[in-house]
Motif scaffolding. Sequence first.
Motif, mmCIF file in Angstrom:
data_model
loop_
_atom_site.group_PDB
_atom_site.id
_atom_site.type_symbol
_atom_site.label_atom_id
_atom_site.label_comp_id
_atom_site.label_asym_id
_atom_site.label_seq_id
_atom_site.Cartn_x
_atom_site.Cartn_y
_atom_site.Cartn_z
ATOM 1 N N ALA A 63 0.959 -1.390 0.094
ATOM 2 C CA ALA A 63 0.102 0.177 0.427
ATOM 3 C C ALA A 63 1.133 1.313 -0.193
ATOM 4 N N LEU A 64 1.992 1.367 0.961
ATOM 5 C CA LEU A 64 3.138 2.658 0.834
ATOM 6 C C LEU A 64 3.263 2.653 -0.072
ATOM 7 N N ARG A 65 3.661 1.657 -1.167
ATOM 8 C CA ARG A 65 4.399 1.687 -2.285
ATOM 9 C C ARG A 65 3.663 1.904 -3.544
ATOM 10 N N VAL A 66 2.970 1.807 -3.608
ATOM 11 C CA VAL A 66 1.946 1.645 -4.799
ATOM 12 C C VAL A 66 1.583 3.369 -4.536
ATOM 13 N N ALA A 67 1.426 3.717 -3.310
ATOM 14 C CA ALA A 67 0.827 5.321 -3.341
ATOM 15 C C ALA A 67 1.820 6.372 -3.528
ATOM 16 N N GLN A 68 3.146 5.902 -3.020
ATOM 17 C CA GLN A 68 4.596 6.540 -3.677
ATOM 18 C C GLN A 68 5.010 6.356 -5.411
ATOM 19 N N LEU A 69 4.869 5.940 -6.072
ATOM 20 C CA LEU A 69 4.726 4.952 -7.008
ATOM 21 C C LEU A 69 4.169 5.535 -8.152
ATOM 22 N N ARG A 70 2.517 6.578 -6.874
ATOM 23 C CA ARG A 70 2.003 6.998 -8.201
ATOM 24 C C ARG A 70 1.966 8.846 -8.081
ATOM 25 N N GLU A 71 2.652 8.949 -6.649
ATOM 26 C CA GLU A 71 3.125 9.742 -6.552
ATOM 27 C C GLU A 71 4.793 10.286 -7.324
ATOM 28 N N ILE A 72 5.333 9.199 -7.869
ATOM 29 C CA ILE A 72 6.840 9.314 -8.483
ATOM 30 C C ILE A 72 5.660 9.993 -10.107
ATOM 31 N N ARG A 73 4.752 9.063 -10.163
ATOM 32 C CA ARG A 73 3.995 9.174 -11.508
ATOM 33 C C ARG A 73 3.615 10.766 -11.776
ATOM 34 N N ASP A 74 3.013 11.756 -10.688
ATOM 35 C CA ASP A 74 2.779 12.787 -11.074
ATOM 36 C C ASP A 74 3.942 13.443 -11.217
ATOM 37 N N LEU A 75 5.160 12.999 -10.439
ATOM 38 C CA LEU A 75 6.670 13.889 -10.439
ATOM 39 C C LEU A 75 6.973 14.034 -11.771
ATOM 40 N N LEU A 76 6.674 12.680 -12.463
ATOM 41 C CA LEU A 76 7.336 12.483 -14.227
ATOM 42 C C LEU A 76 6.454 13.360 -15.425
ATOM 43 N N ILE A 77 5.015 13.613 -15.104
ATOM 44 C CA ILE A 77 4.515 14.173 -15.266
ATOM 45 C C ILE A 77 4.333 15.927 -15.961
ATOM 46 N N HIS A 78 4.912 16.332 -14.627
ATOM 47 C CA HIS A 78 5.707 16.996 -14.457
ATOM 48 C C HIS A 78 7.249 17.791 -14.818
ATOM 49 N N GLY A 79 7.333 16.572 -15.507
ATOM 50 C CA GLY A 79 9.286 16.835 -15.612
ATOM 51 C C GLY A 79 9.940 16.827 -14.858
ATOM 52 N N THR A 80 9.484 16.709 -13.632
ATOM 53 C CA THR A 80 10.110 16.492 -12.135
ATOM 54 C C THR A 80 11.101 14.571 -12.594
ATOM 55 N N PRO A 81 12.558 14.339 -12.850
ATOM 56 C CA PRO A 81 13.246 13.160 -13.055
ATOM 57 C C PRO A 81 13.449 12.518 -11.189
ATOM 58 N N VAL A 82 12.958 11.511 -10.841
ATOM 59 C CA VAL A 82 12.698 10.886 -9.706
ATOM 60 C C VAL A 82 13.882 9.578 -9.676
ATOM 61 N N VAL A 83 14.737 10.023 -8.331
ATOM 62 C CA VAL A 83 15.711 8.624 -8.246
ATOM 63 C C VAL A 83 14.857 7.759 -6.246
ATOM 64 N N ALA A 84 14.629 6.489 -6.964
ATOM 65 C CA ALA A 84 14.153 6.140 -4.973
ATOM 66 C C ALA A 84 14.564 4.832 -4.931
ATOM 67 N N ASP A 85 14.901 4.740 -3.493
ATOM 68 C CA ASP A 85 16.243 3.813 -3.265
ATOM 69 C C ASP A 85 15.585 2.830 -2.971
ATOM 70 N N TRP A 86 14.629 2.530 -3.821
ATOM 71 C CA TRP A 86 14.278 1.238 -3.631
ATOM 72 C C TRP A 86 12.873 0.932 -4.322
ATOM 73 N N SER A 87 12.460 -0.638 -4.814
ATOM 74 C CA SER A 87 11.761 -0.772 -6.397
ATOM 75 C C SER A 87 10.425 -1.508 -5.611
ATOM 76 N N MET A 88 9.644 -2.167 -7.342
ATOM 77 C CA MET A 88 8.679 -2.085 -6.195
ATOM 78 C C MET A 88 9.278 -4.349 -6.952
ATOM 79 N N ALA A 89 10.054 -4.522 -7.312
ATOM 80 C CA ALA A 89 11.350 -5.864 -6.466
ATOM 81 C C ALA A 89 11.519 -5.812 -5.297
ATOM 82 N N GLN A 90 11.700 -4.810 -4.903
ATOM 83 C CA GLN A 90 12.197 -5.061 -3.124
ATOM 84 C C GLN A 90 10.869 -6.063 -3.111
ATOM 85 N N GLN A 91 9.998 -5.946 -3.471
ATOM 86 C CA GLN A 91 8.126 -5.622 -2.589
ATOM 87 C C GLN A 91 8.346 -7.338 -2.967
ATOM 88 N N VAL A 92 8.465 -7.920 -3.933
ATOM 89 C CA VAL A 92 8.158 -9.451 -4.919
ATOM 90 C C VAL A 92 9.597 -10.381 -3.717
#
Length: 201
Positions: A63-92
């Motif tokens: 739940a926490l990571r899906v919420a962050q991915l949505r936030e990341i998507r919005d940042l990318l739409i507005h032209g902001t590059p993003v670096v995350a110290d995690w990925s959904m690979a961590q989840q699985v």
Amino acid sequence: MFIGLAGPTGAGKTTLAHRIAERLKAHLMRDPFVDNPYLPKLYASGKTHPVALTLQVELTFLALRVAQLREIRDLLIHGTPVVADWSMAQQVVFAHTTLPPEDASRVRKTYATWSDAGARPDLLIALTAPASVLARRIAQRGRPMEAALSIAYLEHLARAFDTPLHDYASRIIRLDTSDFNAFNDEDVNALLARLPALERS
């Protein structure tokens, strides 16, 4: 561009993500582990993790990571590059190290159901290091909830991340951080020099 990191506990994900974000003038998205109230209980449980507790940990992270991915998507739409110290690979990967196979499979399927709800990394940097290196770094940072992590568990975790990860990003770079210093500009520059080639490929 969206760059995600993956790797076992102590591999250096947060340090490297911070350095990359700084150099690329990107937004740094931190792993929401501090917001998961079940994680300290899981670490404290030692070798035998109660299934109910591990399921609470993994579903809360989802739940926490899906919420962050949505936030990341919005940042990318507005032209902001993003670096995350995690990925959904961590989840699985973590689910497969802590849950029974049938529950780990359900977590993977649940992730797949939500995979179109947020951004997918353009690049995944998959970190690795020997268990002895992971243990030393974990001891150095001194998080109380990680004190019970054993060498055997870290070896198991490191092996778990040595699997195909192409379901989680468009491009993959694997990096052994036992001989990589994220505080060394030359090491960081060498890594960053590999990014444009990946973008053109």
